[in-house]
Each structure stands twice: as structure tokens, then as C-alpha cells.
Design an enzyme around this catalytic site. Sequence first.
Site, PDB file in Angstrom:
ATOM      1  N   ASP A   1     -10.456 -15.740  -1.602  1.00 29.41           N
ATOM      2  CA  ASP A   1     -11.538 -16.476  -2.266  1.00 29.41           C
ATOM      3  C   ASP A   1     -12.556 -16.872  -1.203  1.00 29.41           C
ATOM      4  O   ASP A   1     -12.269 -17.690  -0.331  1.00 29.41           O
ATOM      5  CB  ASP A   1     -10.988 -17.706  -2.984  1.00 29.41           C
ATOM      6  CG  ASP A   1     -12.041 -18.434  -3.802  1.00 29.41           C
ATOM      7  OD1 ASP A   1     -13.239 -18.127  -3.655  1.00 29.41           O
ATOM      8  OD2 ASP A   1     -11.666 -19.319  -4.584  1.00 29.41           O
TER       9      ASP A   1
ATOM     10  N   HIS B   1      -4.503   0.311  11.420  1.00 31.50           N
ATOM     11  CA  HIS B   1      -3.093  -0.067  11.301  1.00 31.50           C
ATOM     12  C   HIS B   1      -2.436  -0.259  12.664  1.00 31.50           C
ATOM     13  O   HIS B   1      -1.417  -0.943  12.768  1.00 31.50           O
ATOM     14  CB  HIS B   1      -2.343   0.990  10.498  1.00 31.50           C
ATOM     15  CG  HIS B   1      -1.147   0.468   9.759  1.00 31.50           C
ATOM     16  ND1 HIS B   1      -0.373  -0.583  10.221  1.00 31.50           N
ATOM     17  CD2 HIS B   1      -0.584   0.845   8.572  1.00 31.50           C
ATOM     18  CE1 HIS B   1       0.611  -0.815   9.358  1.00 31.50           C
ATOM     19  NE2 HIS B   1       0.505   0.024   8.361  1.00 31.50           N
TER      20      HIS B   1
END
Length: 580
Positions: free
Chosen positions: A500, A282
Amino acid sequence: MTVNGGNEKNAGQIVQHKEADLDADHVVHNCHNDQQDTRDVSQNVGTLNTEALVENYDPKELSEENIQIPPVVTTVLGEESGDHFVNDRDFTNSISAHLGSCNSGNPDLCNNYDVKVLAENMLKSQELPDCCYHQNQPSLISPETQTPNHFLYLSNLDDQKFLRFSIKYLYLFKKSVSLEVLKYSLSKLLVDYYPLAGRLRTSREDDQKLEVDCNGKGAVFASAFMDVSADEFLELSRTPNRSWRKLLYKVEARSFLDVPPLVVQVTNLRCGGMILCTAINHCLCDGIGTSQFLQAWAHMTAKPNLDLPITPFHTRHVLKPRNPPQVNHTHHVYTTTTDAVVDMNKYLQSQPLVPASLTFTPSHILHLKRQCSPSLKCTTFEALASHTWRSWVKSLDLSPSHNVKLLFSVNVRKKLDPEIPQGYYGNGFVLGCAQTSARDLVSSTNLYNGIKLVQQAKSSLTDDYVRSMIDLLEDKTVKTDLSASLVISQWSKLGLEELDFGEGKAVHMGPVTSDIYCLFLPVVGSFDLVRVLVSMPESVVEKFEYFMMREFLDSEEIINGDCDGFLAEENGLDHVINKL
């Protein structure tokens, strides 16, 4: 509404009302009106901690016209390896030999291995089977070509102690992608995102600050097989459980700094699908940044001959503090006090936690908004965040005079002057803070007070306010005040669920683990749905679920049939009501 992760597509679906502001304001968090929401990007972007190859698998052959995968030298952690990328078929064969393949035609290899019985037992216990890792796992994937070797400055927003963890995503795909292709595309992508192939270290000038040693050592990549199907995992995907941690390789490290910024595990499944888990530090990326990186990886895998849609912007100096610092605002997000009168954060962390998962449809959101209209217009985030905050406070039975806070992430890329350049994938968010007494928050008959506080917190985040906050963080004794705060991070509306790699979009996306930080999650295939996930002590989780749902139980619209009421599930609505 789905309780404890019930079937989100079938349980509690309410007929969607079509209103002008319904689709406009759920996109963005930091807007003044619904019309603007459709033009802007998501503003709720800070992501907070919440902590396979198949039998008879036939990987898709790659034609020369599509892509050429050259031999690549990977590094096995702890030693050098001159092997090429792992071969999918060889790995499958080794796994099948280890487990005993019931499709092999040799009954002796099955060892009475009853897949159906194992699946039933797994669903009953909600415990995933162990992963079978290939030999020499994991490996380090380095950038394909030489990358800049330097120390990357991290801004005060990047290296807050509050953010010193990895964002852990889990994706489930019905069809797997070749490991060779995934590794090769990651190696190419790390040329552009080379800091993720480096290592965190303390700054040479200030041992309280962090920086990235861009040394090209590489990202950790593990590949494994799990004897479970995608459909079986979907049955378990209602809420995370501890066994999901098996799906993300755990790097043995002495400290947070010793964990590489990017860790990936691809677990192939019995059915031909795969689970992709990533841990992204992070301190290097926020929600927008992680989404940008993952979309780039998917793009480079599925369309290797096309340029990246967004070029990453690395430098963090656009968020450097002023010299001298000018802290000219009060920042209720932070504190220098070490001992709170009542530290709810410590209390919550000390209890056995149970995840609560509730899915909200547009009709649910519309019902929340109507409590305040026409006197107060609000966004989906404002309504749902206020409702969740109020329910959270009610369930904990806090003293009426206790000061409570709602901390929520706000994208400030376009709030600063000048704006942060496109492609910036570092932490470009700050925490907004709404605060009030528990009495004032819960005594109101509707959400008006809570929503108004959230809107005021958002509107205060001007350029000068954010710069003041960055300057404040020069003081390393300052820390995020979590003593009586609910923290909400929005993962929906970032496009995370659209990933995808060329074989179809994910059928599930979410965190690897659930924590006391609340996540607003996307629901794959249903852009308008929002799933609220938060872990609560076992003793109060059912009260929290009840308060989250009570607004709708009392609704005349639902009772009179204007909407499809909630479908009571086993251990669901009726269970919660009866116990209370």
C-alpha cells in the site's frame, strides 16, 4: 476452484469448514506442527522465474507539512538529463495529445476512437494495448545521498546459475500515486538498499562467481500510459499472457549481467489507477527479501517521516562456505550429469505452453488433508504441493519406473546456527527435494506417500545439511537437476499482496509471466485462498486441470452438498471433463 483463471471470488467457492488445524498450518512450510505454524514466518520463500497517467488526471497535492520533494537530477539511459522528475499533468497532456482525448471537447482529436469497442476487442483477444512512454524514458533513479562504494560478496546460494534471472511482480492499484512521490521515495530507499542501485559483475578472484559493484548507478524507472481501466485489466488477470510484458520496460542488454538489478515501470490507466511492475534480480533477493524491499518502498512513500520497520542486513558472509569444504550429505537437488535419460525440462520448454490457474479454498485443502488423517498430520503447503506434484506427473504420462522429483523452496534463516540476522534480504532459502518413482507416486489411492516424502525432505534440512549444500556449490560444475522435476515456489504468505503506497492496497498481485515453474500465489483480499499457477504444454494442460480437480469431483462431501460444489464455467470444468 477456478480453472484457467476464472473469477476467484465467485466461481467454485466452497463453504469454509472451521477446524483447529486449518488456519494454523497454512502459514508456514517448515514446521513440525500446526501450533508452531502460527508463530513462525513463511518458510516457502524462494521465488522462481515464471518470466499512465490518465485523462483529466488530477494528482493529489502534497502539503509542505507532509513532504518536501526537492529537485532531483535523474539520468536518462544513455545520456545525462538535468530535468526534474516527470510532471504528472504534463505527461498526461502529452499522452492525451498523442492518443486523442475523447474528453477534450474536440471531436477531431478523437479520431473515431471508441473506448467501448476497443475494450470489447481487448477482452475478446486478451491482448493489452501498447504502452505510450513519455519522452526521455526510462530514467535512472540513484540513491538520494552518497552510499558505500565497494564490491559486495554474493554467497553460493545467491549466485547459482539457477537463479540468474529477475523476479517479476505485477501489481494493480485502483488509484495511482504521483510519479514524483514514487521516484523520490525510491531514491531515498536506495540509500538503505544501495546494492540494488549497483551492477552485477563477475568476481575479481573467480570468474565463475558473481559480486555486486555498489557504484550507485541507479535503478531503471520507466513511466507510461495504457488506455485500459483497472476493471478491464481485472477481467484479463485470470492468467498472464504475453502482452503483459508490455507493462515492464525491457532493458536492451548483451547479457544478464548488463541488466540493472532493479527495473521498475509505473503504467497509469485511463480510470486513474496504475499498474506497478518490478523486476528484481534473484541473485540479490529471495521472496522474503523482495517483499521486505517492496514493503519498505511502500512504507517510505506513504509514511515518509517514519523510520523503516526493518533495517536491511547486507553482508552475505554469514553463508560463506567452510574451508576446506565439507560435503558430508547427499544432495539430490543437484547433479553433475549433463545428459539425462529423459529431460522433461527441455521437453516442456520446447512445447507451446498454456497457463493453468486453479484457486483452492480452505475447504479444498481440508478435503486433501482428510485423505491422510488421522494417521498423518500435514500443513496446507504439504498437502497442496503433493497434490500438484501427483497431478503433474499423471498428466505427463511418464514411464512408471521414471524417477521424479519435487523441488520446493524452504526458508533456512532460522534453521542455521547461528540464525541469519533479521533484515537479511539475500537468498536465505534452499531447495528441498522429494523424489520417488512415477509408479509409487501416482498408484496410491491418496496423498499419503507424497506428503510423507515432502515432510522427510523438509526435516532433513538441518544446519549441517545446509552448510554441506553451500560447500557443494563451490564446485561450479554442479547444477540444479531439473530433468524430471516440478519446481514449486510459494509467493503466498509473504505479505506481497499487502503493498500500500498510501492510496489503498493492490486489487491484484501476481507474476508478469507464467512459466513451467509452479507458483502458489496469494489471492488479494482472501488470505485463506491459494492460487496455483503453472504453464503446461497445450497438449496436456487440460489433463493436468482434470487431475487437479478429480479429487473433489469424487468427494461425497461435495456431491452430498456439504460444500458448494464447483461452478462449471465456460471452458472450465465441463469443458475439461467432456474433452477427456
